[in-house]
Design an enzyme around this catalytic site. Structure first.
Site, PDB file in Angstrom:
ATOM      1  N   GLY A   1     -13.969  22.942  -2.771  1.00  0.00           N
ATOM      2  CA  GLY A   1     -12.852  22.417  -3.025  1.00  0.00           C
ATOM      3  C   GLY A   1     -12.005  22.707  -4.329  1.00  0.00           C
ATOM      4  N   CYS A  41      -3.570  15.271  28.010  1.00  0.00           N
ATOM      5  CA  CYS A  41      -2.901  16.417  28.314  1.00  0.00           C
ATOM      6  C   CYS A  41      -2.342  16.605  29.521  1.00  0.00           C
ATOM      7  CB  CYS A  41      -3.757  17.720  27.887  1.00  0.00           C
ATOM      8  SG  CYS A  41      -2.967  19.000  28.137  1.00  0.00           S
ATOM      9  N   CYS A  47      -4.464  19.902  31.401  1.00  0.00           N
ATOM     10  CA  CYS A  47      -5.577  19.623  31.743  1.00  0.00           C
ATOM     11  C   CYS A  47      -6.232  18.265  31.709  1.00  0.00           C
ATOM     12  CB  CYS A  47      -6.607  20.551  30.840  1.00  0.00           C
ATOM     13  SG  CYS A  47      -6.685  19.866  28.932  1.00  0.00           S
ATOM     14  N   CYS A 100      -1.999  20.144  25.468  1.00  0.00           N
ATOM     15  CA  CYS A 100      -2.946  20.696  24.141  1.00  0.00           C
ATOM     16  C   CYS A 100      -2.144  21.667  23.307  1.00  0.00           C
ATOM     17  CB  CYS A 100      -4.056  21.290  24.872  1.00  0.00           C
ATOM     18  SG  CYS A 100      -5.361  20.282  25.634  1.00  0.00           S
ATOM     19  N   CYS A 130      -7.345  24.611  26.496  1.00  0.00           N
ATOM     20  CA  CYS A 130      -6.739  23.882  27.479  1.00  0.00           C
ATOM     21  C   CYS A 130      -6.974  24.885  29.012  1.00  0.00           C
ATOM     22  CB  CYS A 130      -5.333  23.889  27.169  1.00  0.00           C
ATOM     23  SG  CYS A 130      -4.260  22.904  28.471  1.00  0.00           S
TER      24      CYS A 130
END
Lengths: 354, 289
Positions: free
Chosen positions: B43, B252, B255, B275, B281
């Protein structure tokens, strides 16, 4: 030689003629195409890229179809992966001067040499005949308009006597030579790094930020151009066998020194602040703007104002003056952003209680 | 000087003059050192001398430097922009990396060993040994509370994150919700606060205790940071006001997935949600058919 800017014996025409004739000289030196036709544009690309290579810059400009930012990007990326053989310092005092003016002084030691300049020529668009550049074949032998005098080999700095008198304060310790393209980004806070940033800064950004200081955003300040020089600096390297030094190149350079007089807290300064700017090539406003910003930042560092305006804020300027960083990030908005925008919409709808 | 001449001539003549993975070896070494330091200090923002790249600043130059420095023969590369492998810029970056390294490319996130991404983590379950390289526009999560690097560096060093906590608190008090949409800041292993780059909140839980390596490259801002595998990554949140990912009311359209991140699209004049991970997808549709 000229002293104040007064027409004497055809100096203005001579200066403009030299500027035009320079193209012919450059053509004779093997420059062709863009290098001969648009030398100042090539200079701008080279200066913003930090790379003196006119033929490469010309090629980049053509490849970028005239987009300066893109041409600079091409040149920088090309240069970024070339090996750095040596870092050397060129001494500004060694400049082979082609042009030297001292607006602050009427008749400085060493004199003034107007050199090649279009500054005083009128700006009437020439609508007749062939374009006025690169069409002249008979170039003058010497590119000076100093009458019978040759340009001296060196000049004292015009501001030197003021420094000795204690009226002109040097900014701080002489800036250390610096290469921000090869240095850890956390270590670029010094004045040397800042001067390099200014030397490579985006021309328009430098100009408008320097102008903002002149225009009164910041403490009331009045810059005076002490001296502007244009010429060539020798780049010397040591021989690998230890047998002394040799000159590998002559670098076209413009340098500027300004002195800034300020009134702050209702009182006049006891001393003037010095600002220094330099650029490769001949786009003079780059050097002048850099000198103004060096002076405004140096002054703000010595006596911090309550609120720093952009032109006084070295940290701010360091973040925004590089043309590649700015143009790249502004234009990256053309990339798709529908993922993050969906997230934004989700938040707004949530706050609206939908 | 003859070596230099050759290199220039080669470079001017075209690709054969370029080094493996485009960057010169000293530049790669520098990036790798920064990556190693970043992995040791999860970080923490590690500055480096960002090189000018053959793509514009702000268009993935940082991610590109990281990818080119960590990639080696035998790797398989995937590049996405907004989850889409065939977005123009993703295509351009993938072509550049592939052309200068000869690595194989793939669109299947499960098969890739190096995934360079802008704004998404692929929906697929990722595994150990994979490296995800994020393109970073704004490296410092504290930029929102102070635009000066000199100030925020000090805050990070002193672990003084009161300003960003206060920012979150004021949002909740005034708006009733956090105003962080994407780029919701995260706390890494209880230490540094980090910007997860503008990935949506949906993707944040994927960073926590992840088996893969996350490398973040900011070219314009000349910063690299990292999250090593199996590291605690928590979004900033108050106990009584938990972090919330984006919510989607429908599956979605293509899909039928109910767990993926969706973006709007117009289909036959009707606005639908699909998606953003196009390859996921595509495969989901194939499995359903």
């Amino acid at each position: 030689m000229y002293s104040t800017v007064r027409e004497m014996a055809g100096a203005i025409e001579a200066a403009a003629a030299i500027a035009a004739a320079q193209s012919a000289v450059e053509a004779a030196a093997g420059y062709s195409g863009l290098e001969a036709q648009l030398p100042l544009l090539i200079d701008q690309v080279g200066a913003e890229a930090g790379v003196v290579a006119p033929s490469v810059c010309a090629r980049a400009l053509q490849q970028a179809r005239g987009d300066v930012a893109r041409a600079v990007s091409l040149v920088r990326a090309w240069a970024a992966i070339l090996p750095r053989l040596e870092n050397v310092c060129a001494d500004a005092a060694e400049m082979q001067v082609l042009r030297r003016i001292t607006p602050a002084f009427r008749a400085p030691e060493g004199g003034q040499f107007l050199g090649a300049s279009l500054d005083y020529a009128n700006r009437l668009l020439d609508l007749g005949g062939t374009p006025p550049i690169s069409s002249q074949s008979d170039a003058p032998a010497v590119l000076t308009n100093n009458g019978d005098q040759d340009t001296p080999a060196s000049f004292p700095r015009a501001g030197e006597s003021l420094e000795q008198e204690g009226i002109l304060a040097r900014t701080d310790n002489p800036a250390a030579a610096f290469d921000r393209t090869r240095t850890n980004a956390a270590d670029v806070a010094g004045r040397g790094a800042f001067l390099q940033l200014l030397a490579r800064g985006e021309t328009g950004a430098l100009t408008s930020l320097a102008y903002s200081a002149q225009r009164g955003f910041g403490q009331r300040q009045d810059p005076t151009l002490l001296e502007l020089r244009q010429g060539s600096l020798p780049v010397r390297m040591s021989r690998p066998d230890g047998g002394g030094t040799f000159t590998v190149a002559w670098l076209p350079v413009t340098t500027a020194e300004v002195a800034m007089y300020r009134i702050h807290d209702g009182r006049a300064d006891a001393r003037l602040t010095l600002g220094f700017g330099a650029t490769t090539g001949k786009v003079e406003r780059r050097a002048i703007a850099a000198a103004i910003l060096d002076a405004t930042c140096a002054r703000a560092e010595q006596q911090p104002p309550a609120v720093r305006e952009p032109s006084e804020d070295r940290e701010f300027l360091s973040a925004i003056l590089d043309g590649q960083e700015a143009s790249g990030f502004v234009e990256h908005l053309k990339l798709p952003h529908h993922v993050t925008f969906t997230s934004d919409l989700d938040r707004v709808r949530q706050v609206q209680g939908q | 000087m003859s070596d230099l001449r050759q290199l220039i001539d080669g470079a001017m003549a075209g690709q054969p003059g370029y080094n493996y993975a485009y960057l010169d070896e000293s530049a790669k070494r520098e990036v790798r050192r920064a990556v190693l330091k970043a992995l040791c200090l999860p970080g923490h923002q590690v500055p480096f001398a960002s090189r000018d790249m053959p793509v514009a600043r702000g268009w993935g130059s940082g991610g590109l430097q990281v990818s080119l420095s960590v990639i080696s023969p035998g790797d398989r590369l995937k590049v996405i922009d907004q989850g889409d492998d065939h977005s123009m810029n993703a295509q351009a970056l993938r072509d550049l990396i592939a052309m200068t390294t000869n690595v194989e490319t793939t669109t299947d996130a499960r098969e890739a060993s190096v995934i360079q991404t802008r704004h998404r983590i692929p929906e697929d379950e990722l595994h150990e040994g994979q490296v995800v390289v994020f393109q970073v526009p704004i490296a410092d999560p504290l930029r929102i509370v102070d635009s000066r690097p000199s100030v925020t560096r000090r805050m990070h060093a002193e672990n003084d994150y009161s300003a960003v906590w206060l920012y979150l608190y004021e949002d909740l008090a005034r708006l009733g919700a956090s105003s962080f949409s994407h780029s919701h800041p995260v706390e890494v292993e209880g230490g540094y606060i980090m910007s997860p780059t503008p990935i949506p909140r949906h993707d944040l839980p994927r960073l926590d205790d992840a088996p893969f390596v996350s490398l973040f490259g900011a070219g314009r801002e000349a910063t690299i940071y990292a999250v090593p595998p199996y590291t605690r990554v928590r979004p900033l949140e108050f106990e009584d006001r938990p972090f919330e990912p984006e919510r989607f009311k429908e599956p979605c359209f293509r899909c039928g997935a109910t767990t993926s991140y969706l973006t709007e699209e117009v289909h036959d004049g009707r606005q639908v949600m699909v998606c953003s991970d196009t390859d996921f997808c595509r495969r989901a549709r194939g499995a359903a058919a």
